[in-house]
Design a protein around this motif. Structure first.
Motif, short mmCIF file in Angstrom:
data_model
loop_
_atom_site.label_atom_id
_atom_site.label_comp_id
_atom_site.label_asym_id
_atom_site.label_seq_id
_atom_site.Cartn_x
_atom_site.Cartn_y
_atom_site.Cartn_z
N ALA A 209 0.83 -1.20 0.00
CA ALA A 209 0.00 0.00 0.00
C ALA A 209 0.86 1.26 0.00
O ALA A 209 1.83 1.37 0.76
CB ALA A 209 -0.92 0.01 1.21
N TYR A 210 0.49 2.16 -0.88
CA TYR A 210 1.15 3.47 -0.95
C TYR A 210 0.05 4.53 -1.01
O TYR A 210 -0.82 4.47 -1.89
CB TYR A 210 2.04 3.58 -2.19
N GLU A 211 0.08 5.47 -0.09
CA GLU A 211 -0.95 6.49 0.01
C GLU A 211 -0.33 7.86 -0.19
O GLU A 211 0.52 8.28 0.60
CB GLU A 211 -1.64 6.43 1.37
N ASP A 212 -0.77 8.54 -1.25
CA ASP A 212 -0.32 9.91 -1.46
C ASP A 212 -1.51 10.87 -1.42
O ASP A 212 -1.41 12.02 -1.83
CB ASP A 212 0.44 10.07 -2.77
N GLU A 213 -2.64 10.37 -0.93
CA GLU A 213 -3.84 11.18 -0.83
C GLU A 213 -4.57 10.84 0.45
O GLU A 213 -4.73 9.67 0.81
CB GLU A 213 -4.76 10.94 -2.04
N GLU A 356 -1.93 1.37 -4.96
CA GLU A 356 -2.10 2.80 -4.72
C GLU A 356 -3.46 3.04 -4.07
O GLU A 356 -4.50 2.61 -4.58
CB GLU A 356 -1.98 3.57 -6.04
N MET A 357 -3.43 3.73 -2.93
CA MET A 357 -4.64 3.90 -2.14
C MET A 357 -4.81 5.36 -1.74
O MET A 357 -3.85 6.12 -1.67
CB MET A 357 -4.58 3.02 -0.88
N SER A 358 -6.06 5.71 -1.46
CA SER A 358 -6.39 7.00 -0.86
C SER A 358 -6.85 6.73 0.56
O SER A 358 -7.73 5.89 0.78
CB SER A 358 -7.49 7.71 -1.65
N ALA A 359 -6.24 7.42 1.52
CA ALA A 359 -6.53 7.15 2.93
C ALA A 359 -7.80 7.87 3.36
O ALA A 359 -7.89 9.10 3.25
CB ALA A 359 -5.36 7.60 3.79
N ARG A 360 -8.77 7.11 3.86
CA ARG A 360 -9.99 7.70 4.40
C ARG A 360 -9.73 8.14 5.84
O ARG A 360 -10.33 7.65 6.80
CB ARG A 360 -11.15 6.72 4.31
N GLY A 361 -8.82 9.06 5.96
CA GLY A 361 -8.40 9.58 7.25
C GLY A 361 -7.21 10.48 7.00
O GLY A 361 -6.99 10.95 5.88
N GLY A 362 -6.44 10.70 8.04
CA GLY A 362 -5.25 11.53 7.89
C GLY A 362 -4.07 10.87 8.59
O GLY A 362 -4.24 9.95 9.39
N THR A 363 -2.89 11.29 8.25
CA THR A 363 -1.69 10.85 8.93
C THR A 363 -0.89 12.08 9.34
O THR A 363 -1.22 13.21 8.95
CB THR A 363 -0.81 9.98 8.01
N ASP A 364 0.16 11.87 10.11
CA ASP A 364 1.06 12.98 10.39
C ASP A 364 1.54 13.61 9.09
O ASP A 364 1.77 14.82 9.01
CB ASP A 364 2.27 12.50 11.20
N GLY A 365 1.66 12.78 8.05
CA GLY A 365 2.13 13.27 6.77
C GLY A 365 1.21 14.30 6.13
O GLY A 365 1.66 15.14 5.35
N SER A 366 -0.08 14.23 6.44
CA SER A 366 -1.01 15.23 5.89
C SER A 366 -0.58 16.63 6.32
O SER A 366 -0.47 17.54 5.50
CB SER A 366 -2.44 14.95 6.38
N PRO A 374 7.03 17.48 2.30
CA PRO A 374 6.19 16.54 1.54
C PRO A 374 6.33 15.12 2.09
O PRO A 374 7.44 14.62 2.23
CB PRO A 374 6.74 16.66 0.12
N CYS A 375 5.18 14.46 2.36
CA CYS A 375 5.25 13.24 3.17
C CYS A 375 4.11 12.28 2.89
O CYS A 375 3.06 12.34 3.55
CB CYS A 375 5.25 13.64 4.66
N PRO A 376 4.26 11.35 1.93
CA PRO A 376 3.26 10.30 1.72
C PRO A 376 3.39 9.19 2.77
O PRO A 376 4.23 9.25 3.67
CB PRO A 376 3.60 9.78 0.32
N ASN A 377 2.55 8.17 2.62
CA ASN A 377 2.42 7.13 3.63
C ASN A 377 2.69 5.76 3.03
O ASN A 377 2.20 5.45 1.94
CB ASN A 377 1.01 7.18 4.23
N LEU A 378 3.47 4.92 3.73
CA LEU A 378 3.86 3.59 3.25
C LEU A 378 3.32 2.50 4.16
O LEU A 378 3.07 2.70 5.35
CB LEU A 378 5.38 3.50 3.19
N PHE A 379 3.20 1.31 3.60
CA PHE A 379 2.60 0.18 4.32
C PHE A 379 3.50 -0.36 5.44
O PHE A 379 4.72 -0.27 5.39
CB PHE A 379 2.31 -0.97 3.34
N THR A 380 2.85 -0.96 6.43
CA THR A 380 3.54 -1.69 7.50
C THR A 380 2.94 -3.07 7.73
O THR A 380 3.54 -3.90 8.40
CB THR A 380 3.46 -0.93 8.84
#
Length: 415
Positions: A209-213, A356-366, A374-380
């Motif tokens: 999963a890679y989230e840039d949105e 490629e995914m869009s996060a239905r929420g937010g992260t610190d990266g938002s 600039p800070c997208p989100n990566l899978f764990t």
């Protein structure tokens, strides 16, 4: 690169989740709970034990550390970030992690509460995990994979580079934040001290999963003011703020615009807290959508519904407050295409199909993205967050370690 490497992510994760780090939205301190620092102090010591000399914990609960560059190239400084706190939704005290080795693909009954059963029917991602090692809690707590899986992945990445000094990479910064789960994860992050140009959070779910949105988000607080009167002599005087608030909630849409009725790219309006007495009631909402402009539409919907409700209760009044929370990181990341391109290449080098995914929420990266990092989100591998059915695959975490090691190397290669 990893043929002879013994991953440490599993052991680290098992150690970290047993430390209670639940955050508290009602607290006004930073961090919101001192117990978050219990894990942060351990992380600092482990980083120092690896040879990372500048690792430290500040008064606000942030951990900063630097893996020095091993190349003579001028490479942009990147940062890997995860949060140490767990969600207030479910207790994180007394977590007993269980490793289900060579998962057989069936139901997982949690022993401390056998009514808690993690099933592939309810959690379809489990169908892909047969033969892997699945970690769960014991049935009475959440697990804490959100985001201690990310913390453990970053720590194993640090261990990898500190024990493989010949591999060329630029300067890598590490940031562990408190209070992400209550929306304050980067409130007091010192980006000048951090000194990074680009960053990646490790806080997404399934492998690849890679989230840039993310959603854009506002908070709305409506305070209802009634008219207090002695109940024995209240005729034509009393206006009960609790009844006004209840009428307002009851009038909200039933089949749309709520988390329980929306998915994919649909936004929502969600009441999250109510507090008060007959004279005064406070009602808190979160407003979410991928399109920032729609937040105003949702807020105006609430204003219109509020006005209609107040007409039904003469004498009642209300205050309406809007607070910006975070914005869709894609608005920033689209201006820095290499950030996404390198991440996708790293996932491929780890031998993982990209999702490629869009996060239905937010992260610190938002928020970091709009703070200039600039800070997208990566899978764990963390799944079923915030509840007793939370789980993570050891093999997913190991692939996440591989991915961010490759990612640091790619930044060096491309510079």
């Amino acid at each position: 690169m990893f043929t002879n490497y013994s991953f440490t992510v599993k052991e680290r994760f098992l150690r970290y989740v047993q430390i209670d780090t639940q955050s508290d939205p009602q607290s006004t301190t930073c961090p919101s709970t001192e117990k978050q620092k219990d894990l942060s102090r351990l992380l600092v010591q482990e980083l120092k034990d690896m040879g990372i000399a500048d690792a430290h914990l500040d008064d606000n609960g942030y951990v900063y550390a630097t893996i020095p560059a091993t190349t003579t190239k001028q490479v942009p400084v990147i940062c890997y970030c995860s949060h140490v706190d767990t969600a207030p939704d479910c207790t994180g005290q007394g977590v007993k992690p269980l490793v289900h080795h060579n998962y057989d693909g069936g139901n997982i009954v949690l022993p401390d509460d056998p009514t808690q059963i993690i099933t592939p029917a309810d959690h379809p991602y489990l169908k892909k995990k047969k033969g892997e090692d699945i970690i769960t809690a014991s049935g009475t707590t959440l697990l804490g994979a959100d985001d201690k899986a990310g913390v453990a992945v970053i720590m194993d990445m640090a261990h990898y580079f500190m024990t493989n000094a010949a591999i060329p990479h630029g300067t890598i910064k590490i940031l562990f934040t408190p209070d992400e789960e209550i929306g304050r994860g980067v409130d007091k992050a010192d980006l000048k001290k951090l000194g990074a140009q680009f960053a990646y959070t490790l806080d997404a779910g399934e492998r690849g999963a890679y989230e840039d949105e993310t959603f854009s988000a506002d908070g709305v607080t409506i305070t209802f003011h009634g008219v207090s009167a002695h109940p024995g002599y209240a005729k034509d005087k009393l206006v009960n703020a609790m009844k006004v608030a209840a009428a307002f909630l009851e009038a909200l849409p039933k089949d749309t615009l709520s988390p329980e009725t929306t998915y994919k790219r649909n936004g929502f309006v969600h009441p999250v807290r109510i507090n008060g007495i007959a004279e005064k009631v406070t009602l808190e909402f979160i407003i979410r959508d991928f399109i920032t402009a729609k937040l105003l539409e949702y807020e105006n919907l609430l204003r219109e519904q509020l006005a209609q409700t107040l007409q039904r209760f003469p004498g009642a009044k209300a205050d309406f407050e809007v607070r910006e929370q975070y914005r869709n990181m894609k608005e920033v990341l689209d201006k820095h295409p290499q950030v996404s391109a390198y991440a996708k290449e790293a996932i491929a080098r780890a031998g993982v199909p990209l999702i490629e995914m869009s996060a239905r929420g937010g992260t610190d990266g938002s928020r970091l993205s709009f703070m200039g990092l600039p800070c997208p989100n990566l899978f764990t591998g963390e799944m079923a967050f915030h509840g007793k059915h939370e789980y993570v695959s050891v093999q997913d975490m190991q692939k996440s370690v591989e991915t961010i090691v490759h990612l640091a190397c790619i930044w060096e290669e491309k510079s």
